[in-house]
Design an enzyme around this catalytic site. Structure first.
Site, PDB file in Angstrom:
ATOM      1  N   ASP A   1       3.980   4.820  -0.464  1.00  0.00           N
ATOM      2  CA  ASP A   1       3.890   5.097  -1.908  1.00  0.00           C
ATOM      3  C   ASP A   1       5.017   4.410  -2.680  1.00  0.00           C
ATOM      4  OD1 ASP A   1       2.724   6.250  -4.149  1.00  0.00           O
ATOM      5  OD2 ASP A   1       3.962   8.055  -4.024  1.00  0.00           O
TER       6      ASP A   1
ATOM      7  N   HIS B   1       1.649  -3.984  -5.342  1.00  0.00           N
ATOM      8  CA  HIS B   1       0.728  -3.864  -4.203  1.00  0.00           C
ATOM      9  C   HIS B   1       0.841  -5.081  -3.289  1.00  0.00           C
ATOM     10  CE1 HIS B   1      -0.877  -0.231  -5.759  1.00  0.00           C
ATOM     11  NE2 HIS B   1      -1.492  -0.778  -6.796  1.00  0.00           N
TER      12      HIS B   1
ATOM     13  N   ASP C   1      -9.088   9.666  -3.427  1.00  0.00           N
ATOM     14  CA  ASP C   1      -8.807   9.898  -4.850  1.00  0.00           C
ATOM     15  C   ASP C   1      -8.361   8.624  -5.567  1.00  0.00           C
ATOM     16  OD1 ASP C   1      -9.463  12.630  -4.980  1.00  0.00           O
ATOM     17  OD2 ASP C   1      -7.563  13.146  -4.018  1.00  0.00           O
ATOM     18  N   ASN C   2      -7.906   7.626  -4.817  1.00  0.00           N
ATOM     19  CA  ASN C   2      -7.475   6.375  -5.457  1.00  0.00           C
ATOM     20  C   ASN C   2      -8.635   5.613  -6.101  1.00  0.00           C
ATOM     21  OD1 ASN C   2      -4.948   5.710  -2.919  1.00  0.00           O
ATOM     22  ND2 ASN C   2      -4.682   6.628  -4.930  1.00  0.00           N
TER      23      ASN C   2
END
Ligand code: IPE
Ligand code: IPE
Ligand code: MG
Length: 232
Positions: free
Chosen positions: A6, A23, A53-54
């Site tokens: 994260d 990223h 959920d992303n």
């Protein structure tokens, strides 16, 4: 070892860069960690690449993550084959782009039997959904044991009927102290290691420090502390 990678977005934002640059750097960090892990004695490494959920993030970000994942899987193929690393994916496969699904299947069969380490990549993963699916599989068994459940949880993909194994250590970078639906069953007695480092800056030295910290933990599994003698 499970890793919640994260902090990519914040790494980029704090540098005045768009999130996708974070990223991109994050993918490089993942490669570094995969390279170093077998030498540090890690037998199974699970990387949380995309949570279910992303999907709810802006479409451009999701699309970029898919591109990155494709590149990562393509690059890892030869490297993992050469280094004896077995790769597999956990999570749903019916919502990811077909090309990525094919890459995963190819990677899994090309690296099957790799003896040095098992790399598991969590893609479209939700621990709660996995647990729900396992429960559904066991619907015909009114009294499943934990072993039965661990087997159902593995999904039995590729005919590999091996139960999921307990996670010893969960590492989360990026400063948040939560599990975000990652390996909830498997982490029942996992040690947790939270790092303030944003994922793109996470390096092999810090991985080694996390493992070193882990060796100093007193794991009790509900029993008494080490060296506290007998009772009564
Ligand atoms: C983790 O970094 C990568 C994914 C969730 C795919 P984030 O994108 O969550 O970065 P932050 O938490 O916003 O900094
Ligand atoms: C967890 O990070 C998922 C991955 C690292 C892939 P998130 O950034 O999505 O988690 P929350 O939203 O902070 O809980
Ligand atoms: Mg995040």
């Amino acid at each position: 070892v499970g890793v919640i990678m994260d902090g990519n977005g914040r790494w980029a934002t704090s540098r005045g860069l768009p999130r996708f640059e974070g990223h991109r750097e994050g993918a490089k960090a993942a490669r570094r960690i995969v390279d170093a892990a077998p030498g540090l004695g890690i037998g199974t490494l699970t990387l949380y690449a995309l949570s279910s959920d992303n999907w709810n993030r802006p479409p451009q970000e999701v699309q970029f993550l898919m591109q990155l994942l494709r590149r990562f899987l393509r690059l890892e193929r030869d490297r993992c084959m050469a280094r004896g690393i077995r790769v597999s994916a956990i999570g749903r496969r019916d919502r990811i782009p077909q090309k990525i699904r094919y890459l995963i299947e190819e990677l899994e069969s090309a690296t099957r039997g790799g003896p040095r380490m098992h790399l598991r990549i969590a893609i479209d993963y939700s621990a709660r959904d996995s647990i729900l699916r396992a429960a559904t599989r066991l619907a015909g068994n009114p009294t499943p044991s934990r072993e039965d459940f661990a087997l159902a949880l593995s999904g039995g993909r590729n005919g590999a009927r091996e139960p999921v194994r307990d996670v010893d250590l969960v590492i989360r970078t990026g400063g948040e102290k939560r599990l975000s639906d990652f390996l909830l069953w498997e982490s029942a007695y996992a040690e947790l290691y939270f790092s303030e480092t944003m994922w793109p800056d996470f390096d092999v030295g810090e991985l080694a420090a996390a493992l070193e910290d882990f060796t100093r933990r007193d794991r009790r599994f509900g029993l008494l502390p080490q060296g506290s003698g007998t009772v009564g």
